[in-house]
Design an enzyme around this catalytic site. Structure first.
Site, PDB file in Angstrom:
ATOM      1  N   ASP A  14       0.846  12.690  12.291  1.00  7.99           N
ATOM      2  CA  ASP A  14      -0.007  13.250  13.310  1.00  7.99           C
ATOM      3  C   ASP A  14       0.620  14.662  13.967  1.00  7.99           C
ATOM      4  OD1 ASP A  14      -2.146  13.018  15.474  1.00  7.99           O
ATOM      5  OD2 ASP A  14      -0.547  12.416  16.637  1.00  7.99           O
ATOM      6  N   VAL A  15      -0.299  15.481  14.364  1.00  4.78           N
ATOM      7  CA  VAL A  15       0.286  16.584  15.134  1.00  4.78           C
ATOM      8  C   VAL A  15       0.170  16.686  16.403  1.00  4.78           C
ATOM      9  CG1 VAL A  15       0.037  19.195  15.228  1.00  4.78           C
ATOM     10  CG2 VAL A  15      -0.186  17.777  12.960  1.00  4.78           C
TER      11      VAL A  15
END
Length: 241
Positions: A14-15
Site C-alpha cells: 500500500d502506498v
C-alpha cells in the site's frame, strides 16, 4: 509461527499511509479552509470529514479518478459546514498528492528491500499521481496497480488479482508474494480473504483505515510500527541463511 521473509520473492505495498505520509497534509488543508470561515474542528474531526467523503465517493461506479475524489471531498466538506466553495482552492486539493511527503524511514527501507525482492505498488490512486510518489520513494517498482488501472478501489480484490497476474508472468506465484500495508480495512482484510501473507505497518499516530471499526476480522502475520523495522527484520533473517 514467526513470519519467514525468506519464503517470499515479491513484496506488494500500500502506498498512502504506509510509504507516503498523507494524513498531515490533508488535515492541514482542511484546517486552512475551516480557519478562513471560523469553523473550529479538531484534527481528528477534520480527518474524519475527509474520510467520510472519500469512502462514499470511492463506492461510485464507474470509479472516479483520485483527483476527482479529492476535489469532491473538498466540495462536500465546504457544503457540510456552510462554507463557500473556492474553485482555485478546490484545484489545489485535487492536485495535492504531489505535496504528500514520504515517511522519513521509507526511502532507506525501500532501497534495502528492493535489493532482495521484486516490488509492487497497489494504490487507490490514478496513474498520473502515482508517478510523483514513485519518484519520492526513490525506486522503480516492478509492478504498479492503481484504481485507474482496475477501475476499482481497495479493498476490492481487483488490485491484488492484477498484481498476482503481473508477478506470475515473472515466474512468481501468489504464495511467494507478501503484502505490506497500514490499512486494516483496505489491505490486511483483503489479504486475509485472498489467502496471502501480510504485514501490518501500524504507523503510530495515523488512523485512516485502521480504526477499531475497520479492524473486524483483520489478522496480520506480522505487526510492526515502521518500514525501518520491516527492513531490519528482513536483514536479520537474511543473516540466518
Amino acid at each position: 509461527m514467526k513470519l519467514n521473509m525468506n519464503n517470499f520473492d515479491a513484496l506488494t505495498f500500500d502506498v498512502y499511509g504506509t510509504l507516503i505520509d498523507w494524513e498531515p497534509t490533508i488535515i492541514s488543508m482542511f484546517h486552512s479552509t475551516a480557519e478562513q470561515h471560523g469553523v473550529e474542528l479538531s484534527r481528528d474531526q477534520l480527518l474524519m470529514e475527509f474520510d467520510k467523503a472519500r469512502a462514499a465517493l470511492q463506492r461510485i461506479r464507474p470509479a472516479l479518478l483520485y483527483p476527482d475524489v479529492l476535489r469532491e471531498s473538498y466540495r462536500q466538506f465546504c457544503v457540510s459546514y456552510g462554507m463557500p466553495v473556492n474553485d482555485q482552492e478546490c484545484e489545489v486539493y485535487a492536485n495535492s498528492v504531489m505535496l504528500w511527503p514520504t515517511f522519513e524511514d521509507t526511502r532507506n527501507a525501500m532501497a534495502t528491500l528492493q535489493k532482495r525482492y521484486k516490488i509492487g505498488l497497489l494504490s487507490n490512486i490514478d496513474n498520473t499521481s502515482i508517478q510523483f510518489s514513485e519518484r519520492k520513494l526513490g525506486i522503480k517498482a516492478d509492478v504498479i496497480v492503481t484504481a485507474e488501472n482496475v477501475n476499482a478501489y481497495k479493498p476490492d480484490h481487483a488490485h491484488f488479482e492484477s498484481a498476482f497476474e503481473a508477478f506470475a508472468a515473472m515466474g512468481i506465484p501468489k504464495e511467494r508474494i507478501l503484502h505490506v500495508g497500514q490499512s486494516l480495512r483496505a489491505d490486511v482484510i483483503p489479504a486475509n480473504q485472498l489467502g496471502i501473507s501480510c504485514v501490518w505497518i501500524k504507523r503510530p499516530g495515523r488512523s485512516l483505515g485502521s480504526r477499531p471499526e475497520d479492524a473486524q476480522g483483520a489478522k496480520a502475520d506480522l505487526e510492526l510500527d515502521t518500514m525501518r523495522e520491516l527492513a531490519l527484520y528482513h536483514v536479520a533473517q537474511q543473516a540466518l541463511l
